[in-house]
Design an enzyme around this catalytic site. Structure first.
Site, PDB file in Angstrom:
ATOM      1  N   ARG A 101      49.157  44.357  39.170  1.00  0.00           N
ATOM      2  CA  ARG A 101      48.214  44.410  40.281  1.00  0.00           C
ATOM      3  C   ARG A 101      48.473  43.290  41.299  1.00  0.00           C
ATOM      4  O   ARG A 101      48.734  42.157  40.920  1.00  0.00           O
ATOM      5  CB  ARG A 101      46.801  44.288  39.717  1.00  0.00           C
ATOM      6  CG  ARG A 101      45.713  44.461  40.753  1.00  0.00           C
ATOM      7  CD  ARG A 101      44.463  44.932  40.136  1.00  0.00           C
ATOM      8  NE  ARG A 101      43.732  43.842  39.477  1.00  0.00           N
ATOM      9  CZ  ARG A 101      42.456  43.921  39.162  1.00  0.00           C
ATOM     10  NH1 ARG A 101      41.784  45.019  39.419  1.00  0.00           N
ATOM     11  NH2 ARG A 101      41.851  42.920  38.561  1.00  0.00           N
ATOM     12  N   ARG A 122      26.704  45.567  33.553  1.00  0.00           N
ATOM     13  CA  ARG A 122      27.766  45.010  32.741  1.00  0.00           C
ATOM     14  C   ARG A 122      27.420  44.979  31.258  1.00  0.00           C
ATOM     15  O   ARG A 122      28.238  44.623  30.423  1.00  0.00           O
ATOM     16  CB  ARG A 122      28.060  43.565  33.176  1.00  0.00           C
ATOM     17  CG  ARG A 122      28.876  43.472  34.431  1.00  0.00           C
ATOM     18  CD  ARG A 122      29.169  42.015  34.733  1.00  0.00           C
ATOM     19  NE  ARG A 122      29.558  41.853  36.117  1.00  0.00           N
ATOM     20  CZ  ARG A 122      30.813  41.936  36.540  1.00  0.00           C
ATOM     21  NH1 ARG A 122      31.776  42.171  35.699  1.00  0.00           N
ATOM     22  NH2 ARG A 122      31.095  41.783  37.804  1.00  0.00           N
ATOM     23  N   ARG A 140      46.250  38.193  41.271  1.00  0.00           N
ATOM     24  CA  ARG A 140      45.023  37.436  41.034  1.00  0.00           C
ATOM     25  C   ARG A 140      45.302  36.425  39.941  1.00  0.00           C
ATOM     26  O   ARG A 140      46.018  36.717  38.988  1.00  0.00           O
ATOM     27  CB  ARG A 140      43.917  38.387  40.569  1.00  0.00           C
ATOM     28  CG  ARG A 140      42.831  38.593  41.591  1.00  0.00           C
ATOM     29  CD  ARG A 140      41.884  39.664  41.180  1.00  0.00           C
ATOM     30  NE  ARG A 140      41.179  39.381  39.943  1.00  0.00           N
ATOM     31  CZ  ARG A 140      40.157  40.100  39.510  1.00  0.00           C
ATOM     32  NH1 ARG A 140      39.733  41.125  40.214  1.00  0.00           N
ATOM     33  NH2 ARG A 140      39.557  39.809  38.393  1.00  0.00           N
ATOM     34  N   LYS A 166      38.013  50.807  39.985  1.00  0.00           N
ATOM     35  CA  LYS A 166      36.606  50.956  40.374  1.00  0.00           C
ATOM     36  C   LYS A 166      36.376  50.483  41.813  1.00  0.00           C
ATOM     37  O   LYS A 166      35.719  51.157  42.589  1.00  0.00           O
ATOM     38  CB  LYS A 166      35.690  50.154  39.434  1.00  0.00           C
ATOM     39  CG  LYS A 166      35.710  50.631  38.004  1.00  0.00           C
ATOM     40  CD  LYS A 166      34.698  49.875  37.150  1.00  0.00           C
ATOM     41  CE  LYS A 166      35.014  48.415  36.946  1.00  0.00           C
ATOM     42  NZ  LYS A 166      36.104  48.140  36.010  1.00  0.00           N
ATOM     43  N   ARG A 221      39.710  39.690  28.654  1.00  0.00           N
ATOM     44  CA  ARG A 221      38.863  40.590  29.434  1.00  0.00           C
ATOM     45  C   ARG A 221      38.778  41.969  28.775  1.00  0.00           C
ATOM     46  O   ARG A 221      37.728  42.606  28.788  1.00  0.00           O
ATOM     47  CB  ARG A 221      39.386  40.704  30.869  1.00  0.00           C
ATOM     48  CG  ARG A 221      38.888  39.563  31.756  1.00  0.00           C
ATOM     49  CD  ARG A 221      39.844  39.262  32.868  1.00  0.00           C
ATOM     50  NE  ARG A 221      39.937  40.333  33.844  1.00  0.00           N
ATOM     51  CZ  ARG A 221      40.989  40.507  34.645  1.00  0.00           C
ATOM     52  NH1 ARG A 221      42.015  39.721  34.568  1.00  0.00           N
ATOM     53  NH2 ARG A 221      40.977  41.482  35.526  1.00  0.00           N
TER      54      ARG A 221
END
Ligand SMILES: [Zn+2]
Length: 211
Positions: free
Chosen positions: A125, A89, A158, A14, A169
């Site tokens: 990632r 959200r 991260r 996104k 998540r």
């Protein structure tokens, strides 16, 4: 005025895609986190209301967030359209956001396949320590391993991209985001884009939707 909303699981791209769209079409990206920080800093009336909430690390209520978003998108700073970054959200935020009228609303749901695919995307990632550009060692690797293509900064994972937090998540995502997808689908503004293909292909598909 056009409003673009990106939905999709964590790691669906996104952020990367909305950055490209912002630059290419000259739409403004609206980050609610940035707006909240700016209000607090400017000592505005809303900012004064927000300060104790932000200081205590509490969640800002949906109606206040929408009030800030409204203030921003009706300002002269925005004239063609805007992209919502990380918002809505939850279903209540989606409904509140709908109260801000636009000429056209496009909701793009970036689909990345099953949970296993999402899980692996997040695990691979990497983010630039310097400019925060996002890479993926599997789908979008940097030209030189561990080095940012854009600024030459060092890439790192991260801290919340580890197996435990990813699972949590994903669970939250499924519980909270799925009803938002349904809401926009019922509204007739939802487009599904397969985000497991290359970023160029995803971008091309989005271009077709917007034109
Ligand atoms: Zn960088």
């Amino acid at each position: 005025m056009l409003r673009i909303i990106f939905l999709g699981a964590p790691g669906a791209g996104k952020g990367t895609i909305s950055d490209i769209i912002e630059k290419k079409y000259n739409y403004k990206k609206i980050s609610t986190g940035d707006l909240i920080r700016a209000e607090v800093k400017s000592n505005s009336i809303i900012g004064e209301k927000l300060r104790p909430i932000v200081d205590k690390g509490e969640l800002v209520s949906d109606d206040i967030i929408v009030e800030i978003v409204k203030k921003r998108v009706t300002s002269k700073y925005i004239n063609k359209g805007y992209i919502m970054d990380g918002f809505p959200r939850n279903i209540n935020q989606a409904k509140e956001l709908s109260k801000i009228e636009v000429d056209r609303e496009v909701v793009i749901y970036l689909k990345v396949g099953n949970e296993e695919v999402i899980f692996n995307r997040l695990l691979s990632r990497e983010i630039c320590k310097n400019c925060e550009a996002i890479f993926n060692t599997k789908n979008k690797p940097p030209k030189v391993e561990g080095v940012c293509d854009i600024c030459g900064g060092i890439l790192e994972k991260r801290t919340d991209d580890n197996e435990g937090t990813i699972e949590e998540r994903l669970r939250v995502y499924i519980e909270v985001t799925k009803p938002i997808i349904k809401y926009y689908e019922d509204k007739g503004v939802l487009y599904r884009v397969d985000a497991s293909i290359s970023i160029e292909e995803v971008f091309k598909k989005i271009g077709e939707i917007l034109n």
